[in-house]
Write a protein that holds these residues in place. Structure first.
Motif, PDB file in Angstrom:
ATOM      1  N   LEU A  32       0.769  -0.996  -0.016  1.00 20.88           N
ATOM      2  CA  LEU A  32       0.038  -0.195   0.052  1.00 20.88           C
ATOM      3  C   LEU A  32       0.990   1.251   0.147  1.00 20.88           C
ATOM      4  CD1 LEU A  32      -2.037  -2.148   0.899  1.00 20.88           C
ATOM      5  CD2 LEU A  32      -2.864  -0.513   2.529  1.00 20.88           C
ATOM      6  N   ASP A  33       0.608   2.183  -0.902  1.00 25.56           N
ATOM      7  CA  ASP A  33       1.098   3.321  -0.827  1.00 25.56           C
ATOM      8  C   ASP A  33       0.395   4.697  -0.563  1.00 25.56           C
ATOM      9  OD1 ASP A  33       3.061   5.384  -1.275  1.00 25.56           O
ATOM     10  OD2 ASP A  33       3.211   5.228  -3.546  1.00 25.56           O
TER      11      ASP A  33
ATOM     12  N   VAL B  22      -1.593   5.984   4.412  1.00 22.61           N
ATOM     13  CA  VAL B  22      -1.006   4.552   5.276  1.00 22.61           C
ATOM     14  C   VAL B  22      -0.330   3.966   3.831  1.00 22.61           C
ATOM     15  CG1 VAL B  22      -1.605   2.363   6.068  1.00 22.61           C
ATOM     16  CG2 VAL B  22      -2.448   4.458   7.132  1.00 22.61           C
ATOM     17  N   SER B  23       0.916   3.658   4.205  1.00 23.81           N
ATOM     18  CA  SER B  23       1.633   2.958   3.565  1.00 23.81           C
ATOM     19  C   SER B  23       2.245   1.642   4.402  1.00 23.81           C
ATOM     20  CB  SER B  23       3.017   3.666   3.132  1.00 23.81           C
ATOM     21  OG  SER B  23       2.551   4.631   2.332  1.00 23.81           O
ATOM     22  N   LEU B  24       2.086   0.687   3.716  1.00 23.51           N
ATOM     23  CA  LEU B  24       2.482  -0.746   4.308  1.00 23.51           C
ATOM     24  C   LEU B  24       2.608  -1.767   3.448  1.00 23.51           C
ATOM     25  CD1 LEU B  24      -0.147  -2.892   4.713  1.00 23.51           C
ATOM     26  CD2 LEU B  24      -0.593  -1.679   6.443  1.00 23.51           C
ATOM     27  N   ASP B  25       3.332  -2.896   3.850  1.00 24.63           N
ATOM     28  CA  ASP B  25       3.531  -3.828   2.982  1.00 24.63           C
ATOM     29  C   ASP B  25       3.673  -5.370   3.795  1.00 24.63           C
ATOM     30  OD1 ASP B  25       6.654  -4.737   3.595  1.00 24.63           O
ATOM     31  OD2 ASP B  25       6.417  -2.341   3.129  1.00 24.63           O
TER      32      ASP B  25
ATOM     33  N   VAL C 226      -2.872   0.448  -4.054  1.00 22.01           N
ATOM     34  CA  VAL C 226      -2.722  -0.752  -3.681  1.00 22.01           C
ATOM     35  C   VAL C 226      -2.121  -1.777  -4.784  1.00 22.01           C
ATOM     36  CG1 VAL C 226      -3.819  -2.787  -2.716  1.00 22.01           C
ATOM     37  CG2 VAL C 226      -4.866  -0.557  -2.266  1.00 22.01           C
ATOM     38  N   ARG C 227      -0.984  -2.405  -4.445  1.00 19.68           N
ATOM     39  CA  ARG C 227      -0.418  -3.399  -5.441  1.00 19.68           C
ATOM     40  C   ARG C 227      -0.282  -4.502  -4.825  1.00 19.68           C
ATOM     41  NH1 ARG C 227       2.324  -0.955  -9.404  1.00 19.68           N
ATOM     42  NH2 ARG C 227       3.587  -2.778  -9.911  1.00 19.68           N
ATOM     43  N   PHE C 228      -0.693  -5.651  -5.628  1.00 25.63           N
ATOM     44  CA  PHE C 228      -0.780  -7.273  -5.156  1.00 25.63           C
ATOM     45  C   PHE C 228       0.057  -7.681  -6.158  1.00 25.63           C
ATOM     46  CE2 PHE C 228      -2.979 -11.402  -5.042  1.00 25.63           C
ATOM     47  CZ  PHE C 228      -2.668 -11.685  -3.589  1.00 25.63           C
ATOM     48  N   LEU C 229       1.027  -8.789  -5.823  1.00 24.08           N
ATOM     49  CA  LEU C 229       1.583  -9.424  -6.703  1.00 24.08           C
ATOM     50  C   LEU C 229       2.255  -8.875  -7.930  1.00 24.08           C
ATOM     51  CD1 LEU C 229      -0.352 -12.846  -6.759  1.00 24.08           C
ATOM     52  CD2 LEU C 229       1.772 -12.318  -5.402  1.00 24.08           C
TER      53      LEU C 229
ATOM     54  N   GLY D 234      -6.321   6.866  12.259  1.00 25.23           N
ATOM     55  CA  GLY D 234      -5.930   6.902  10.925  1.00 25.23           C
ATOM     56  C   GLY D 234      -4.635   6.985  10.371  1.00 25.23           C
ATOM     57  N   ARG D 235      -3.778   6.990  11.245  1.00 28.30           N
ATOM     58  CA  ARG D 235      -2.461   7.158  10.816  1.00 28.30           C
ATOM     59  C   ARG D 235      -1.506   6.003  11.505  1.00 28.30           C
ATOM     60  NH1 ARG D 235      -1.287  12.009   8.537  1.00 28.30           N
ATOM     61  NH2 ARG D 235      -2.709  13.555   9.284  1.00 28.30           N
ATOM     62  N   LEU D 236      -0.388   5.493  10.987  1.00 26.65           N
ATOM     63  CA  LEU D 236       0.444   4.638  11.450  1.00 26.65           C
ATOM     64  C   LEU D 236       1.303   5.506  12.352  1.00 26.65           C
ATOM     65  CD1 LEU D 236       1.482   2.450   8.292  1.00 26.65           C
ATOM     66  CD2 LEU D 236      -0.289   1.810  10.151  1.00 26.65           C
TER      67      LEU D 236
END
Ligand code: ATP
Length: 240
Positions: free
Chosen positions: A9-10, A25-28, A63-66, A215-217
């Motif tokens: 996620l970016d 939110v950016s996470l992986d 959102v990126r997946f694979l 709402g934030r990390l």
């Protein structure tokens, strides 16, 4: 080398009118990882995974997946690509039997042999569902319904599953059972994004964790580090 992220996620934002539920939110999540997404009530956790699934719209971000941009893909497409969700509050069909609920979970899987293999596998892992196979799901206890919700989403053969508060509202001994099952799924190399308010148990099974508030990390890193940080835990979770 760092393995490539399975889910990435970016700068994702989710807004409901004036309510900013998720703010950049950016996470992986990498293959084979269990990642905990923690935070108190209203932090935005459910909004975030609903946005990943495509059931609530993303205001901005990707959102990126694979390796693919799936920001605008529908929930059905995401299920077919291998994203599974066990929603908060379980959402099983109370008037359908355990068997029928499982069949619905598998409906996106076109290959009958794979459907049968998955059913066999998950009935072995969740033997209570085998016992209750022809019973209406509404007659199951809370913990049994939670197991049904998890195995229903596994029936589609997902590459990643997002579990939204699997321990919510369950008695402590049943909570233990649910976390044991999550550990079993981890041992089977399933990739898991685990949303929880039950921070201690979640951190015990997770490799990495994100802590969300308003709402934030507020933290990302090794689960063990968060577990040891009394400051973070007490400040954001009211724990420790
Ligand atoms: P919980 O554990 O209670 O589900 P959460 O961390 O998952 O909490 P969200 O449910 O994502 O948090 O809620 C984040 C914020 O967005 C909260 O302020 C909530 O009131 C708000 N919210 C959630 N859904 C909606 C909606 N459909 N319309 C308007 N506001 C919403």
């Amino acid at each position: 080398d760092e393995p490539e992220a399975m889910l990435e996620l970016d700068s994702v934002r989710v807004e409901y009118g004036a309510v900013k539920a998720v703010q950049s939110v950016s996470l992986d999540v990498r293959e084979g990882e269990v990642v905990a997404l923690l935070g108190p009530n209203g932090a935005g956790k459910t909004s975030l995974i609903s946005a990943i699934m495509g059931v609530v719209p993303i205001t901005s971000g990707t959102v990126r997946f694979l390796g693919r941009d799936v920001t605008l893909a529908s929930p059905e497409e995401k299920v077919r690509m291998g994203i599974g969700i066990s929603p908060e509050g379980r959402r099983i069909f109370a008037n359908l039997t355990v068997a029928e609920n499982l069949r619905l979970g598998a409906s996106s899987q076109p290959d009958k042999a794979i459907r049968e293999r998955n059913q066999h596998r998950y009935l072995e892992m969740f033997p209570i569902l085998k016992e209750r196979f022809h019973q209406k799901a509404g007659t199951l206890s809370g913990g049994e319904q939670q197991q049904l919700a998890i195995s229903r989403c596994l029936m589609a053969g997902p590459k990643i599953v997002m579990l939204d508060e699997p321990s919510l509202g369950l008695a402590p001994v049943i909570v233990e059972r649910i976390f044991d099952l999550i550990a079993e799924l981890k041992a089977a190399r399933l990739t898991i994004l685990l949303v929880e308010q039950n921070a201690n148990e979640a951190l015990a099974v997770a490799d990495r964790a994100y802590l969300m508030h308003s709402g934030r990390l507020r933290f990302e890193g090794e689960a063990s580090r968060l577990r040891e940080s009394e400051d973070l835990m007490s400040h954001y979770m009211g724990l420790a």
